[in-house]
Design a protein around this motif. Sequence first.
Motif, PDB file in Angstrom:
ATOM      1  N   MET A   1       0.847  -1.192   0.000  1.00  0.00           N
ATOM      2  CA  MET A   1       0.000   0.000   0.000  1.00  0.00           C
ATOM      3  C   MET A   1       0.883   1.242   0.000  1.00  0.00           C
ATOM      4  SD  MET A   1      -2.958   1.086   2.717  1.00  0.00           S
ATOM      5  CE  MET A   1      -3.921   2.559   2.456  1.00  0.00           C
ATOM      6  N   GLU A   2       0.592   2.180  -0.895  1.00  0.00           N
ATOM      7  CA  GLU A   2       1.406   3.376  -0.990  1.00  0.00           C
ATOM      8  C   GLU A   2       0.574   4.531  -1.518  1.00  0.00           C
ATOM      9  OE1 GLU A   2       3.544   2.750  -5.267  1.00  0.00           O
ATOM     10  OE2 GLU A   2       4.103   1.403  -3.632  1.00  0.00           O
ATOM     11  N   PHE A   3       0.952   5.744  -1.160  1.00  0.00           N
ATOM     12  CA  PHE A   3       0.259   6.935  -1.620  1.00  0.00           C
ATOM     13  C   PHE A   3       0.814   7.414  -2.954  1.00  0.00           C
ATOM     14  CE2 PHE A   3      -0.952   8.091   2.963  1.00  0.00           C
ATOM     15  CZ  PHE A   3      -2.168   7.449   2.807  1.00  0.00           C
ATOM     16  N   PHE A   4       2.135   7.451  -3.058  1.00  0.00           N
ATOM     17  CA  PHE A   4       2.785   7.898  -4.283  1.00  0.00           C
ATOM     18  C   PHE A   4       4.229   7.435  -4.243  1.00  0.00           C
ATOM     19  CE2 PHE A   4       2.740  11.270  -1.109  1.00  0.00           C
ATOM     20  CZ  PHE A   4       4.087  11.537  -0.945  1.00  0.00           C
ATOM     21  N   ARG A   5       4.912   7.578  -5.360  1.00  0.00           N
ATOM     22  CA  ARG A   5       6.306   7.158  -5.471  1.00  0.00           C
ATOM     23  C   ARG A   5       7.206   8.370  -5.677  1.00  0.00           C
ATOM     24  NH1 ARG A   5       7.381   1.720  -6.930  1.00  0.00           N
ATOM     25  NH2 ARG A   5       5.473   0.460  -7.066  1.00  0.00           N
ATOM     26  N   ILE A   6       8.372   8.297  -5.087  1.00  0.00           N
ATOM     27  CA  ILE A   6       9.410   9.296  -5.346  1.00  0.00           C
ATOM     28  C   ILE A   6      10.466   8.611  -6.195  1.00  0.00           C
ATOM     29  CG2 ILE A   6      11.268  10.653  -4.327  1.00  0.00           C
ATOM     30  CD1 ILE A   6       9.523  11.278  -2.013  1.00  0.00           C
ATOM     31  N   HIS A   7      10.717   9.139  -7.349  1.00  0.00           N
ATOM     32  CA  HIS A   7      11.639   8.495  -8.271  1.00  0.00           C
ATOM     33  C   HIS A   7      13.055   9.045  -8.165  1.00  0.00           C
ATOM     34  CE1 HIS A   7       8.331   6.355 -10.169  1.00  0.00           C
ATOM     35  NE2 HIS A   7       7.657   7.505 -10.189  1.00  0.00           N
ATOM     36  N   LYS A   8      13.259   9.923  -7.211  1.00  0.00           N
ATOM     37  CA  LYS A   8      14.600  10.450  -7.000  1.00  0.00           C
ATOM     38  C   LYS A   8      14.872  10.491  -5.500  1.00  0.00           C
ATOM     39  CE  LYS A   8      17.625  14.368  -8.076  1.00  0.00           C
ATOM     40  NZ  LYS A   8      17.730  15.712  -8.722  1.00  0.00           N
ATOM     41  N   THR A   9      15.992   9.922  -5.118  1.00  0.00           N
ATOM     42  CA  THR A   9      16.341   9.862  -3.699  1.00  0.00           C
ATOM     43  C   THR A   9      16.534  11.265  -3.122  1.00  0.00           C
ATOM     44  OG1 THR A   9      17.411   7.714  -3.986  1.00  0.00           O
ATOM     45  CG2 THR A   9      17.992   8.976  -2.014  1.00  0.00           C
ATOM     46  N   ILE A  10      15.921  11.508  -1.982  1.00  0.00           N
ATOM     47  CA  ILE A  10      16.037  12.814  -1.317  1.00  0.00           C
ATOM     48  C   ILE A  10      17.320  12.823  -0.480  1.00  0.00           C
ATOM     49  CG2 ILE A  10      14.938  14.427   0.278  1.00  0.00           C
ATOM     50  CD1 ILE A  10      12.264  13.099  -0.433  1.00  0.00           C
ATOM     51  N   PRO A  11      18.177  13.810  -0.648  1.00  0.00           N
ATOM     52  CA  PRO A  11      19.465  13.830   0.085  1.00  0.00           C
ATOM     53  C   PRO A  11      19.312  14.320   1.525  1.00  0.00           C
ATOM     54  CG  PRO A  11      19.319  15.733  -1.349  1.00  0.00           C
ATOM     55  CD  PRO A  11      18.069  14.929  -1.608  1.00  0.00           C
ATOM     56  N   PHE A  12      18.709  13.503   2.373  1.00  0.00           N
ATOM     57  CA  PHE A  12      18.487  13.902   3.768  1.00  0.00           C
ATOM     58  C   PHE A  12      19.801  14.168   4.496  1.00  0.00           C
ATOM     59  CE2 PHE A  12      14.635  11.406   2.791  1.00  0.00           C
ATOM     60  CZ  PHE A  12      13.663  12.307   3.169  1.00  0.00           C
ATOM     61  N   MET A  13      20.782  13.282   4.290  1.00  0.00           N
ATOM     62  CA  MET A  13      22.028  13.371   5.046  1.00  0.00           C
ATOM     63  C   MET A  13      22.860  14.596   4.674  1.00  0.00           C
ATOM     64  SD  MET A  13      21.998  11.020   7.296  1.00  0.00           S
ATOM     65  CE  MET A  13      20.241  11.379   7.406  1.00  0.00           C
ATOM     66  N   ARG A  14      22.533  15.228   3.550  1.00  0.00           N
ATOM     67  CA  ARG A  14      23.239  16.447   3.169  1.00  0.00           C
ATOM     68  C   ARG A  14      22.981  17.559   4.193  1.00  0.00           C
ATOM     69  NH1 ARG A  14      21.773  18.675  -2.612  1.00  0.00           N
ATOM     70  NH2 ARG A  14      22.673  16.626  -3.168  1.00  0.00           N
ATOM     71  N   HIS A  15      21.822  17.503   4.830  1.00  0.00           N
ATOM     72  CA  HIS A  15      21.445  18.521   5.811  1.00  0.00           C
ATOM     73  C   HIS A  15      21.511  17.983   7.237  1.00  0.00           C
ATOM     74  CE1 HIS A  15      20.013  20.635   2.256  1.00  0.00           C
ATOM     75  NE2 HIS A  15      19.261  19.587   1.958  1.00  0.00           N
ATOM     76  N   ALA A  16      22.182  16.859   7.418  1.00  0.00           N
ATOM     77  CA  ALA A  16      22.211  16.221   8.734  1.00  0.00           C
ATOM     78  C   ALA A  16      22.827  17.111   9.799  1.00  0.00           C
ATOM     79  CB  ALA A  16      22.979  14.895   8.651  1.00  0.00           C
ATOM     80  N   LEU A  17      23.902  17.821   9.460  1.00  0.00           N
ATOM     81  CA  LEU A  17      24.584  18.653  10.451  1.00  0.00           C
ATOM     82  C   LEU A  17      23.671  19.770  10.946  1.00  0.00           C
ATOM     83  CD1 LEU A  17      27.107  19.367  12.031  1.00  0.00           C
ATOM     84  CD2 LEU A  17      27.888  20.712  10.055  1.00  0.00           C
ATOM     85  N   VAL A  18      23.010  20.462  10.020  1.00  0.00           N
ATOM     86  CA  VAL A  18      22.113  21.557  10.405  1.00  0.00           C
ATOM     87  C   VAL A  18      20.956  21.040  11.246  1.00  0.00           C
ATOM     88  CG1 VAL A  18      20.539  23.329   9.547  1.00  0.00           C
ATOM     89  CG2 VAL A  18      22.714  22.927   8.386  1.00  0.00           C
TER      90      VAL A  18
END
Length: 319
Positions: A1-18
């Motif tokens: 079950m899913e609402f929608f798909r993201i076809h590009k990985t979101i760079p969460f760890m790029r903002h990890a420090l902030v």
Amino acid sequence: MEFFRIHKTIPFMRHALVLNIVSFVTFALAVFFLFHRGLHLSVEFTGGTVMEVAYKQSADVGKVREVVAKLGYQEVQVQSFGTSVQIRLPVAKGMTSTQQSDQVMGALKAIEPTVELRSNEFVGPQVGDELTSNGLKALAMVVVGIMIYLAFRFEWKFALATVLANLHDVVIILGFFAFFQWEFSLAVLAAVLAVLGYSVNESVVIFDRVRENFRRYRKMTTAEVIDSAITSTISRTIITHGSTQLVVLSMFFFGGPTLHYFALALTIGICFGIYSSCFVAAAIAMWLGVKREDLIKGGGPPTKREGETEEDPNAGAVV
């Protein structure tokens, strides 16, 4: 079950420090308010009078609470059990438990003459000390159990990261209650312990996907693996936490004063639990140096067989 798909990985760890600087500041403020203001403990912890009154028919809890509040008891707990009502009164200076009970019964009989006093007990502060001690022991046992479980299932770096993230959630919940001086009762303590289990469940889901991605994507860095894992679990997070939050909000708005702070603690815990699992626990694990060899037995990466192509991490990423 899913609402929608993201076809590009979101760079969460790029903002990890902030994001983790924000987390640290929030955590530090929570600790400050805990020491500066302290928790506003309920009767279960501080001691007081617990009385039970009986009505001929179902009692109007709101009216009972209003009558008791007019006597000067602003911090009173009233619970209905059919035709019986339990009233918890804080300690009043210059009054014994019997005097408090007589005062309340006089006010209630002025409105409903048939009301009867079934029991009247005084809960001493030593009982509150025992509850505080047992609550801290329960919290410590939960933390130790989580660390042992994650150390065996994953790796000690993930175990340490999860525990730090969970403690982050607990302290922030307590910080909210200290800052706003909301009443901290046994129900709120139960909510805090529930948040611990709820938050660790989210961390386990993400870490399990991290381990899976380390096996599937051999050329990706640790940060990219974690980003892909978080992105691919967003759909599950929205469905699971959204459904839970609907139930909690129904308790918050329709559960009455008895469930008000219980639901409020759960709401804060769920929101920060999502945040800490995705950004605090995952980032700490990354900074602790978690790598493929830590999670996969057998050492280095498997050799690519002839004709095999590495999977696209964005293909099939579910949100």
